[in-house]
Design a protein around this motif. Structure first.
Motif, PDB file in Angstrom:
ATOM      1  N   GLY A  16      -1.352  10.916 -15.235  1.00 30.33           N
ATOM      2  CA  GLY A  16      -1.284   9.494 -14.936  1.00 30.33           C
ATOM      3  C   GLY A  16      -0.035   9.111 -14.163  1.00 30.33           C
ATOM      4  N   HIS A  17      -0.223   8.249 -13.149  1.00 27.27           N
ATOM      5  CA  HIS A  17       0.905   7.880 -12.294  1.00 27.27           C
ATOM      6  C   HIS A  17       0.627   6.549 -11.617  1.00 27.27           C
ATOM      7  N   PHE A  18       1.691   5.786 -11.324  1.00 31.32           N
ATOM      8  CA  PHE A  18       1.617   4.539 -10.564  1.00 31.32           C
ATOM      9  C   PHE A  18       2.394   4.713  -9.268  1.00 31.32           C
ATOM     10  N   SER A  19       1.818   4.264  -8.150  1.00 26.54           N
ATOM     11  CA  SER A  19       2.534   4.265  -6.868  1.00 26.54           C
ATOM     12  C   SER A  19       2.017   3.138  -5.984  1.00 26.54           C
ATOM     13  N   PRO A  20       2.898   2.556  -5.161  1.00 24.32           N
ATOM     14  CA  PRO A  20       2.448   1.524  -4.221  1.00 24.32           C
ATOM     15  C   PRO A  20       1.811   2.147  -2.981  1.00 24.32           C
ATOM     16  N   LEU A  21       0.902   1.391  -2.376  1.00 21.58           N
ATOM     17  CA  LEU A  21       0.309   1.790  -1.100  1.00 21.58           C
ATOM     18  C   LEU A  21       1.019   1.026   0.002  1.00 21.58           C
ATOM     19  N   ALA A  22       1.313   1.717   1.097  1.00 27.60           N
ATOM     20  CA  ALA A  22       2.081   1.096   2.174  1.00 27.60           C
ATOM     21  C   ALA A  22       1.268   0.804   3.421  1.00 27.60           C
ATOM     22  N   ALA A  23       0.176   1.539   3.631  1.00 25.70           N
ATOM     23  CA  ALA A  23      -0.568   1.362   4.882  1.00 25.70           C
ATOM     24  C   ALA A  23      -1.981   1.895   4.723  1.00 25.70           C
ATOM     25  N   TYR A  24      -2.845   1.423   5.621  1.00 25.48           N
ATOM     26  CA  TYR A  24      -4.220   1.913   5.698  1.00 25.48           C
ATOM     27  C   TYR A  24      -4.502   2.291   7.138  1.00 25.48           C
ATOM     28  N   ASP A  25      -5.081   3.462   7.349  1.00 28.05           N
ATOM     29  CA  ASP A  25      -5.467   3.911   8.690  1.00 28.05           C
ATOM     30  C   ASP A  25      -6.989   3.912   8.767  1.00 28.05           C
ATOM     31  N   ALA A  26      -7.545   2.974   9.512  1.00 26.01           N
ATOM     32  CA  ALA A  26      -8.997   2.822   9.595  1.00 26.01           C
ATOM     33  C   ALA A  26      -9.668   4.017  10.259  1.00 26.01           C
ATOM     34  N   SER A  27      -9.008   4.640  11.214  1.00 31.70           N
ATOM     35  CA  SER A  27      -9.633   5.750  11.928  1.00 31.70           C
ATOM     36  C   SER A  27      -9.870   6.968  11.022  1.00 31.70           C
TER      37      SER A  27
END
Length: 84
Positions: A16-27
């Motif tokens: 188990g772990h928590f982390s933030p997401l910084a970006a999304y790459d649609a391609s």
């Protein structure tokens, strides 16, 4: 957005772990995970499909699957800028 996921599903040590997401790459349909354990894992790209799979296992302490939560700043203006 912060995700709670199973590291084991991503082939990492621990579970188990928590982390933030910084970006999304649609391609590539991938997200950039800013791992909070930087001494162990650098920021890394993960497919949404794999990250979703990593959020499905049930956490033994809560008996619920993992997931995500959204953080926001209460004073944020509609244009995405912080108040001055």
């Amino acid at each position: 957005m912060v995700v709670s996921y199973s590291r084991r599903i991503l082939g990492q040590t621990g579970d188990g772990h928590f982390s933030p997401l910084a970006a999304y790459d649609a391609s590539s349909d991938e997200v950039l995970v800013l791992d909070t354990a930087r001494f162990k894992y650098c920021p890394h790209w993960v497919s949404l499909e794999l990250l979703y799979a990593a959020m499905l296992p049930v956490d033994v302490s809560t008996n619920l699957s993992r997931g995500y939560f959204l953080l926001s700043y209460p004073g944020r203006r509609g244009d995405g800028c912080l108040p001055t």
